[in-house]
Design a protein around this motif. Structure first.
Motif, PDB file in Angstrom:
ATOM      1  N   VAL A 187       0.873  -1.184   0.000  1.00 16.64           N
ATOM      2  CA  VAL A 187       0.000   0.000   0.000  1.00 16.64           C
ATOM      3  C   VAL A 187       0.903   1.225   0.000  1.00 16.64           C
ATOM      4  O   VAL A 187       1.846   1.302   0.783  1.00 16.64           O
ATOM      5  CB  VAL A 187      -0.911   0.027   1.250  1.00 16.64           C
ATOM      6  N   ARG A 188       0.609   2.192  -0.866  1.00 16.91           N
ATOM      7  CA  ARG A 188       1.381   3.437  -0.892  1.00 16.91           C
ATOM      8  C   ARG A 188       0.442   4.620  -0.723  1.00 16.91           C
ATOM      9  O   ARG A 188      -0.552   4.748  -1.432  1.00 16.91           O
ATOM     10  CB  ARG A 188       2.161   3.580  -2.192  1.00 16.91           C
ATOM     11  N   VAL A 189       0.778   5.477   0.205  1.00 19.71           N
ATOM     12  CA  VAL A 189      -0.060   6.626   0.547  1.00 19.71           C
ATOM     13  C   VAL A 189       0.659   7.905   0.134  1.00 19.71           C
ATOM     14  O   VAL A 189       1.881   7.981   0.197  1.00 19.71           O
ATOM     15  CB  VAL A 189      -0.341   6.642   2.072  1.00 19.71           C
ATOM     16  N   LYS A 190      -0.113   8.906  -0.282  1.00 24.07           N
ATOM     17  CA  LYS A 190       0.461  10.224  -0.570  1.00 24.07           C
ATOM     18  C   LYS A 190       0.436  11.068   0.702  1.00 24.07           C
ATOM     19  O   LYS A 190      -0.518  11.011   1.472  1.00 24.07           O
ATOM     20  CB  LYS A 190      -0.353  10.942  -1.641  1.00 24.07           C
ATOM     21  N   GLN A 213       3.961   0.685   2.340  1.00 28.04           N
ATOM     22  CA  GLN A 213       3.650  -0.066   3.554  1.00 28.04           C
ATOM     23  C   GLN A 213       3.404  -1.510   3.125  1.00 28.04           C
ATOM     24  O   GLN A 213       2.501  -1.785   2.336  1.00 28.04           O
ATOM     25  CB  GLN A 213       2.421   0.521   4.248  1.00 28.04           C
ATOM     26  N   LEU A 214       4.235  -2.409   3.621  1.00 28.57           N
ATOM     27  CA  LEU A 214       4.224  -3.798   3.173  1.00 28.57           C
ATOM     28  C   LEU A 214       3.707  -4.703   4.284  1.00 28.57           C
ATOM     29  O   LEU A 214       4.116  -4.580   5.435  1.00 28.57           O
ATOM     30  CB  LEU A 214       5.634  -4.230   2.777  1.00 28.57           C
ATOM     31  N   THR A 215       2.818  -5.612   3.922  1.00 27.70           N
ATOM     32  CA  THR A 215       2.348  -6.644   4.842  1.00 27.70           C
ATOM     33  C   THR A 215       2.701  -7.993   4.242  1.00 27.70           C
ATOM     34  O   THR A 215       2.249  -8.333   3.152  1.00 27.70           O
ATOM     35  CB  THR A 215       0.826  -6.545   5.080  1.00 27.70           C
ATOM     36  N   ALA A 255       6.192  -4.079   7.310  1.00 24.02           N
ATOM     37  CA  ALA A 255       7.469  -3.485   6.920  1.00 24.02           C
ATOM     38  C   ALA A 255       7.207  -2.240   6.093  1.00 24.02           C
ATOM     39  O   ALA A 255       6.073  -1.988   5.664  1.00 24.02           O
ATOM     40  CB  ALA A 255       8.304  -4.494   6.130  1.00 24.02           C
ATOM     41  N   LYS A 256       8.263  -1.445   5.880  1.00 19.04           N
ATOM     42  CA  LYS A 256       8.178  -0.253   5.039  1.00 19.04           C
ATOM     43  C   LYS A 256       9.349  -0.242   4.076  1.00 19.04           C
ATOM     44  O   LYS A 256      10.472  -0.602   4.446  1.00 19.04           O
ATOM     45  CB  LYS A 256       8.219   1.019   5.889  1.00 19.04           C
TER      46      LYS A 256
END
Length: 197
Positions: free
Chosen positions: A88-91, A115-117, A187-188
């Motif tokens: 997931v990537r957020v601005k 944002q990695l799961t 993780a990120k």
């Protein structure tokens, strides 16, 4: 390995033309255009095979590295092949309310880290005993004293993720199975910050 896709069937399954989205005549006109499309076979081998012989296209490996926090060398880690990755990537956006104006004014600051799961199973295929050694190995990886681990994988490479930091490990109970431990890692993605003299 050859793949054969029925494009017409895929379209019907994902876009239910006959449920009111289009008339049947329009649906037939659209779908019949796919009857003569030839499917190109591929003989490329898949990236990996799971422990039970199931082909999987993706993998996640943490590459060997030197841990600056402890001075130790890390030999790397290969996640089980049944592992899945959600990204997931957020601005980063600053919203400002302006008096007398409906809505808000938005200012894009930057793109946040991915944002990695990571979800998977550690399975003891040899017996019904709990996979204690494999779980301890995963635990050691998550407890490394570093915020920058070099990684590789098909999906990670596609997203241009070369490094990530591990923030959280969850070991979920696997009810009814003594030889399985499910896990979830948050993780990120990271970009190395290098200070040049």
């Amino acid at each position: 390995m050859n793949f054969n896709f029925n494009t017409k069937e895929l379209l019907i399954r994902h876009f239910p033309f006959k449920l009111g989205f289009a008339t049947e005549a329009v649906a037939e006109a659209v779908l019949n255009g796919f009857d003569d499309i030839a499917v190109l076979p591929t003989n490329n081998e898949l990236m990996a095979v799971s422990a039970i012989g199931v082909p999987v296209w993706d993998y996640i490996d943490i590459l060997p590295s030197y841990i600056e926090g402890t001075g130790e060398s890390f030999s790397g880690y290969k996640f089980p092949r049944e592992t899945t990755l959600e990204a997931v990537r957020v601005k980063k956006i600053v919203e400002t309310d302006v008096m007398g104006r409906d809505g808000s004014v938005e200012e894009l600051i930057s793109m946040d880290d991915w944002q990695l799961t990571i979800r998977g199973l550690i399975i003891n295929y040899e017996s019904t005993d709990y996979p204690e050694e494999q779980v301890k190995e995963l635990q050691k990886v998550c407890e490394l004293k570093t915020s920058l681990l070099e990684v590789c994988g098909t999906f990670l490479t596609m997203l241009d993720i070369k490094y990530f930091s591990i923030h959280r490990l969850v070991l979920n109970p696997s009810l009814g199975y003594s030889n399985i431990q499910s896990f979830e890692i948050e993780a990120k993605s990271k970009i190395p910050f290098i200070i040049e003299p």
